[in-house]
Design an enzyme around this catalytic site. Sequence first.
Site, PDB file in Angstrom:
ATOM      1  N   SER A 247      90.745 -28.962  58.283  1.00 13.92           N
ATOM      2  CA  SER A 247      89.614 -28.274  58.907  1.00 13.92           C
ATOM      3  C   SER A 247      90.140 -27.101  59.712  1.00 13.92           C
ATOM      4  CB  SER A 247      88.858 -29.235  59.832  1.00 13.92           C
ATOM      5  OG  SER A 247      87.979 -28.528  60.685  1.00 13.92           O
TER       6      SER A 247
ATOM      7  N   TYR B 270      89.844 -34.688  66.741  1.00 13.77           N
ATOM      8  CA  TYR B 270      89.684 -34.443  65.309  1.00 13.77           C
ATOM      9  C   TYR B 270      90.667 -33.367  64.857  1.00 13.77           C
ATOM     10  CZ  TYR B 270      87.453 -33.395  60.842  1.00 13.77           C
ATOM     11  OH  TYR B 270      87.219 -33.214  59.506  1.00 13.77           O
TER      12      TYR B 270
END
Length: 251
Positions: free
Chosen positions: A147, A160
């Site tokens: 990501s 994350y």
Amino acid sequence: MDMGIDGRTVIVTGASGGLGRDIARGFGAEGADVVLTYHRARPDAERIAKEIGERAIVVPHDLADPGAADAVLRAALDWTGRVDVLVNNAVVWGSTDPGQELSFDQVPDEQWTAMLRANIEGALRLSRAVAPVLRERRWGRLVHISSSIATDGMAGGEYYGAAKAALHGFSRSVAFSLGRHGDILSNVVQPGLTRTDTNAEITGAAAEQYSSLAALGRLLTAAEVAGPVVYLGSAANTGITGQVIEVSGGT
């Protein structure tokens, strides 16, 4: 272009929604036998498998379950007798109480450690499980989905982002260790904010902001991210390994 993956077996984790759906569809369109894993949304995974046809099966997979990786591998080997490609796409998002915004130092330990462990260890376990099969066949492709949060950062995305950044270091070293045993390549695909069939609320709210940062002036679709993933996981890719490939529309 002949991708050279007709008849090869591909495991796509988190294939019941988001990017995973289009990644599974992309490999299926190239004639691969696709193992679609899901956590809770079995009907969604089955719907995608039905689209692909008889060359697809669905298998449960819980990133937080230490025994899940071996179960996925067994299911694939029982089905086709081989595994050629692994796409680590499944994720577990961190969360806080609805309506309550907590800074990273306020998130309860059990919450952020569980999210880190599931995302990092889940991908590593499955990579470890398939590694002996790839070595034996002297051919394989690992593609880990990251990501833009891992490199660009985002308030609220600390853990994350940390989990995804860990995949970068893991994949880079795996490229060297497995590359010595044949035509085995490991790469990371790093999408930016992407339009999928499950995140319309998020992309709708943030589309203008993120689109203004992109060279293309728009968000990419899941299918546009899936294309590079399929290429990196194919026999057409003969020399890209140990890399982080950003697929974001030029943000």
